[in-house]
Motif scaffolding. Structure first.
Motif, PDB file in Angstrom:
ATOM      1  N   VAL A  75       0.870  -1.173   0.000  1.00 41.78           N
ATOM      2  CA  VAL A  75       0.000   0.000   0.000  1.00 41.78           C
ATOM      3  C   VAL A  75       0.909   1.225   0.000  1.00 41.78           C
ATOM      4  O   VAL A  75       1.708   1.404   0.917  1.00 41.78           O
ATOM      5  N   LEU A  76       0.788   2.051  -1.029  1.00 39.40           N
ATOM      6  CA  LEU A  76       1.706   3.169  -1.220  1.00 39.40           C
ATOM      7  C   LEU A  76       0.917   4.479  -1.168  1.00 39.40           C
ATOM      8  O   LEU A  76       0.108   4.767  -2.054  1.00 39.40           O
ATOM      9  N   LEU A  77       1.165   5.277  -0.123  1.00 43.50           N
ATOM     10  CA  LEU A  77       0.375   6.475   0.134  1.00 43.50           C
ATOM     11  C   LEU A  77       1.145   7.753  -0.215  1.00 43.50           C
ATOM     12  O   LEU A  77       2.346   7.837  -0.003  1.00 43.50           O
ATOM     13  N   HIS A  78       0.411   8.731  -0.723  1.00 42.43           N
ATOM     14  CA  HIS A  78       0.986   9.997  -1.157  1.00 42.43           C
ATOM     15  C   HIS A  78       1.049  11.007  -0.009  1.00 42.43           C
ATOM     16  O   HIS A  78       0.494  10.784   1.070  1.00 42.43           O
ATOM     17  N   GLY A  79       1.693  12.125  -0.280  1.00 40.90           N
ATOM     18  CA  GLY A  79       1.856  13.160   0.734  1.00 40.90           C
ATOM     19  C   GLY A  79       0.733  14.177   0.757  1.00 40.90           C
ATOM     20  O   GLY A  79      -0.288  14.036   0.063  1.00 40.90           O
ATOM     21  N   LEU A  80       0.934  15.214   1.538  1.00 37.45           N
ATOM     22  CA  LEU A  80      -0.049  16.276   1.749  1.00 37.45           C
ATOM     23  C   LEU A  80      -0.366  16.995   0.435  1.00 37.45           C
ATOM     24  O   LEU A  80       0.534  17.336  -0.330  1.00 37.45           O
ATOM     25  N   GLU A  81      -1.656  17.215   0.200  1.00 36.60           N
ATOM     26  CA  GLU A  81      -2.131  17.925  -0.997  1.00 36.60           C
ATOM     27  C   GLU A  81      -1.714  17.217  -2.288  1.00 36.60           C
ATOM     28  O   GLU A  81      -1.555  17.846  -3.330  1.00 36.60           O
ATOM     29  N   ARG A  82      -1.569  15.904  -2.237  1.00 33.97           N
ATOM     30  CA  ARG A  82      -1.180  15.135  -3.408  1.00 33.97           C
ATOM     31  C   ARG A  82      -2.277  14.141  -3.743  1.00 33.97           C
ATOM     32  O   ARG A  82      -3.358  14.135  -3.163  1.00 33.97           O
ATOM     33  N   ALA A  83      -2.006  13.236  -4.690  1.00 35.96           N
ATOM     34  CA  ALA A  83      -2.955  12.204  -5.106  1.00 35.96           C
ATOM     35  C   ALA A  83      -2.167  10.997  -5.568  1.00 35.96           C
ATOM     36  O   ALA A  83      -0.925  10.996  -5.540  1.00 35.96           O
ATOM     37  N   ASN A  84      -2.872   9.942  -6.003  1.00 39.34           N
ATOM     38  CA  ASN A  84      -2.143   8.725  -6.384  1.00 39.34           C
ATOM     39  C   ASN A  84      -1.257   8.935  -7.609  1.00 39.34           C
ATOM     40  O   ASN A  84      -0.331   8.154  -7.838  1.00 39.34           O
ATOM     41  N   GLU A  85      -1.498   9.997  -8.380  1.00 41.72           N
ATOM     42  CA  GLU A  85      -0.670  10.239  -9.562  1.00 41.72           C
ATOM     43  C   GLU A  85       0.805  10.397  -9.203  1.00 41.72           C
ATOM     44  O   GLU A  85       1.681  10.051  -9.996  1.00 41.72           O
TER      45      GLU A  85
END
Length: 291
Positions: A75-85
């Motif tokens: 499971v790979l999570l993005h940072g603040l104000e980001r998205a899966n892109e």
């Protein structure tokens, strides 16, 4: 064959939008038995779908799945104000080593609505909708915090990996006593955006470790990044390494750890132990150092 497990995701869990992918291109040639900066040998497919968690969060996610099956889900999570892109290239890179990777867009990851503990809980539900096997939680920046919290709450967690993770509101500090899995990270130069590497002491308290990537700033752990990040966090010059080389090192460190923990490629351990082939090669290049 560890890349052909019994716990491959059932057909009913696969989104209908799957498409074949041959994997990312090699980043270059390096004198190592397995250079995890380069793409792995496994073909994979990619897809996109939405999962609604019990919190009401509708998680849009990107999924990269080896065509030969998998044992471990990352499971790979993005940072603040980001998205899966921002994590799709990383998902593809990991999938080329024989693990499935799901990269969701978290619901509460904006400055106006930030709840990294809930994002971690939503990620657990998503992961368990896709597999009954082991789950490795990973993430960048605040997403690393959400991933760490998920690892503390999920009994099936295999390990945690942070991409310049950040602590906030004592979430990781309070959850650390519940973390029983290996906790490793690749980090950048100390600065405002990684809160002066404030996650490193938490890792060290658990017997984990971090390696610093030379000239890496906080934006170098996502791809693509944008001017918003580089304006606020792009503090490092590129005197020795290009952004592409720095990102490749981040991918290599994560892939080596994932392949090692998933039992796919034991040589991944050598990237994290002094005297190991990978560790010494990166050190000799000047690409990494101890924090």
């Amino acid at each position: 064959d560890t890349a052909m497990p019994d716990t491959a995701m059932p057909d009913t869990a696969m989104p209908d939008t799957a498409e074949t992918d041959t994997g990312p291109a090699d980043s270059g040639s390096h004198p190592l038995p397995v250079d995890f900066r380069d793409a792995g040998p496994e073909p994979f497919s990619t897809s996109e779908a939405t999962f609604t968690a019990s919190s009401g969060c509708a998680l849009d996610y990107y999924l990269a799945t080896p065509t030969t099956g998998f044992s471990t889900l990352v499971v790979l999570l993005h940072g603040l104000e980001r998205a899966n892109e921002q994590q799709r290239l990383a998902a593809d890179h990991l999938a080329s080593y024989g693990v499935a990777v799901v990269a969701p867009t978290s619901c509460q990851a904006s400055v106006l609505d930030l709840d990294q503990a809930q994002n971690g809980l939503d990620a657990i539900e998503l992961a368990h909708s896709l597999t009954s096997g082991p789950i490795l939680y990973a993430g960048h920046s605040a997403g690393g915090l959400a991933a760490f919290y998920a690892a503390s709450q999920d009994a099936t967690a295999l390990a945690f990996f942070g991409l310049d993770p950040t602590e906030w509101n004592n979430i990781a500090t309070n959850a650390a006593s519940q973390v029983t899995v290996p906790t490793f990270a690749a980090i950048g130069s100390s600065g405002v955006c990684n809160v002066d590497n404030n996650f490193v002491p938490i890792l060290e308290s658990l017997g984990g470790r971090a390696l610093r990537i030379t000239e890496a700033d906080h934006c170098d752990f996502e791809n693509p990044t944008d001017w918003v990040c580089t304006l606020a966090c792009g503090t490092e010059s590129n005197d020795q390494f290009s952004d592409d080389e720095i990102y490749a090192t981040a991918l290599g460190l994560m892939a080596s750890f994932v392949a090692w923990q998933a039992g796919i490629e034991p040589s991944g351990e050598s990237w994290w132990i002094a005297g190991g082939d990978g560790y010494d090669a990166l050190l000799a290049e000047g690409a990494t150092s101890e924090p």
